[in-house]
Motif scaffolding. Structure first.
Motif, short mmCIF file in Angstrom:
data_model
loop_
_atom_site.label_atom_id
_atom_site.label_comp_id
_atom_site.label_asym_id
_atom_site.label_seq_id
_atom_site.Cartn_x
_atom_site.Cartn_y
_atom_site.Cartn_z
N GLY A 167 26.75 61.73 88.75
CA GLY A 167 25.81 61.10 88.46
C GLY A 167 25.04 61.57 87.30
N LEU A 168 23.64 60.84 87.03
CA LEU A 168 22.88 61.03 86.06
C LEU A 168 21.43 61.49 86.59
N ALA A 169 20.72 62.59 86.17
CA ALA A 169 19.39 63.17 86.59
C ALA A 169 18.64 63.16 85.53
N ASP A 170 17.36 63.42 85.87
CA ASP A 170 16.32 63.73 84.58
C ASP A 170 16.83 64.78 83.80
N ALA A 171 16.59 64.60 82.58
CA ALA A 171 16.83 65.72 81.47
C ALA A 171 15.77 66.41 81.20
N GLY A 172 14.40 65.90 81.54
CA GLY A 172 13.20 66.58 81.08
C GLY A 172 12.90 66.16 79.80
N GLN A 173 13.38 65.07 79.13
CA GLN A 173 12.91 64.46 77.97
C GLN A 173 12.69 63.02 78.13
N GLY A 174 12.05 62.17 77.46
CA GLY A 174 12.18 60.67 77.38
C GLY A 174 11.18 60.38 76.21
N LEU A 175 10.90 58.84 76.18
CA LEU A 175 10.10 58.21 75.48
C LEU A 175 9.03 57.48 76.07
N VAL A 176 8.16 56.95 75.40
CA VAL A 176 7.27 56.32 76.27
C VAL A 176 7.59 55.04 77.22
N GLY A 177 7.57 55.29 78.43
CA GLY A 177 8.01 54.23 79.39
C GLY A 177 9.56 54.36 79.73
N TRP A 178 10.30 55.39 79.21
CA TRP A 178 11.64 55.78 79.43
C TRP A 178 11.98 57.04 79.67
N ARG A 179 12.80 57.37 80.64
CA ARG A 179 13.10 58.61 81.00
C ARG A 179 14.51 58.77 80.60
N CYS A 180 14.78 59.93 80.02
CA CYS A 180 16.33 60.39 79.49
C CYS A 180 16.91 60.90 80.65
N LEU A 181 18.18 60.46 80.99
CA LEU A 181 19.17 61.10 81.96
C LEU A 181 20.26 62.13 81.32
N MET A 182 20.78 62.99 82.08
CA MET A 182 21.95 63.79 81.73
C MET A 182 22.87 63.83 82.68
N ALA A 242 23.94 64.08 76.32
CA ALA A 242 24.47 62.85 75.88
C ALA A 242 25.70 62.20 76.55
N VAL A 243 25.99 61.19 76.56
CA VAL A 243 27.01 60.20 77.03
C VAL A 243 27.96 59.82 76.03
N VAL A 244 29.12 59.56 76.36
CA VAL A 244 30.13 58.78 75.34
C VAL A 244 30.23 57.14 75.59
#
Length: 251
Positions: A132-147, A91-93
């Motif tokens: 920076g922010l890179a792929d976290a390996g999680q996501g929602l339909v149509g959205w990629r979670c970054l970490m 997560a980010v703040v």
């Protein structure tokens, strides 16, 4: 627990606060957004958003006997402490201003409207400051979670720079490293990756959490927002006990 205050309030001015969220980027058009950690984790919101209840459309958040609405903490230090939990490391703040209807707690607010004023990105999981922010390996339909990632750990991944993520948010919200967040010395910096767009198909549907723990009791210990979920479960259990003619929950 935050401690519940019985009355709902209407502020005469916006209130500043801090919260955790998962940073997301759209798979197709590159838009950026955010999602919560537990309640409403399946809903993506932007820099200005109005809360909606995930339990019922019959009332406007926040409602006293429901757990709906946005939440924030008064203290940046408490938000940083919450980000140390295993399931919150991706997560980010967010620095936000809360307005509209709200319910005040000892450590923060639950409220109806918010505007994101700034995004603070904590250190990479290796301990180095994130670049920076890179792929976290999680996501929602149509959205990629970054970490958050440092350049060395993102050497084999596409890295969304802070400036690129800020532009995807509309260019009005600064995205910067959280210099006050806890970090520690690590090994050499290694090879640096070239920043680039996030590519590939979206991950399978699911909550954009780093650990996705199955144990609800463990999740409850993570912080204020998760405690609200259990408060609602306690209320439902008490209501069920009264309907069945049994003793109240917790006795």
């Amino acid at each position: 627990m935050l401690g519940r205050r019985p009355a709902q309030e209407q502020p005469d001015r916006p209130y500043p606060g801090f919260k955790l969220a998962h940073a997301l980027v759209a798979a197709e058009d590159g838009r950026a957004g955010f999602a919560g950690l537990s309640i409403g984790a399946q809903r993506v919101y932007g820099t200005a958003a109005e809360a909606s209840c995930v339990w019922s459309r019959r009332h406007a958040p926040p409602r006293r006997r429901c757990s709906c609405g946005f939440y924030c903490l008064h203290s940046l230090a408490e938000a940083r402490a919450l980000s140390c939990a295993t399931a919150n490391r991706a997560a980010v703040v967010l620095e936000v201003v809360a307005y509209g209807r709200f319910i005040r707690y000892e450590r923060g607010l639950r409220y109806s409207h918010q505007r994101v004023k700034a995004v603070r990105v904590g250190p990479c999981e290796c301990g180095r400051p994130a670049t920076g922010l890179a792929d976290a390996g999680q996501g929602l339909v149509g959205w990629r979670c970054l970490m958050p990632r440092c350049a060395a750990c993102a050497a084999h991944r596409h890295l969304v720079t802070f400036g690129s993520f800020a532009r995807r948010l509309g260019g009005l919200v600064p995205v910067t490293p959280d210099e006050g967040a806890t970090s520690w010395p690590g090994p050499g910096t290694g090879a640096f990756a070239r920043p680039g767009p996030v590519t590939g198909a979206p991950a399978r549907p699911g909550a954009p959490a780093a650990g996705s723990p199955a144990d609800a009791e463990a999740v409850a210990a993570l912080g204020a927002e998760i405690a609200l979920v259990h408060a609602r479960l306690d209320l439902l259990q008490a209501q069920l006990s009264r309907l069945e003619g049994g003793p109240p929950a917790g006795m």
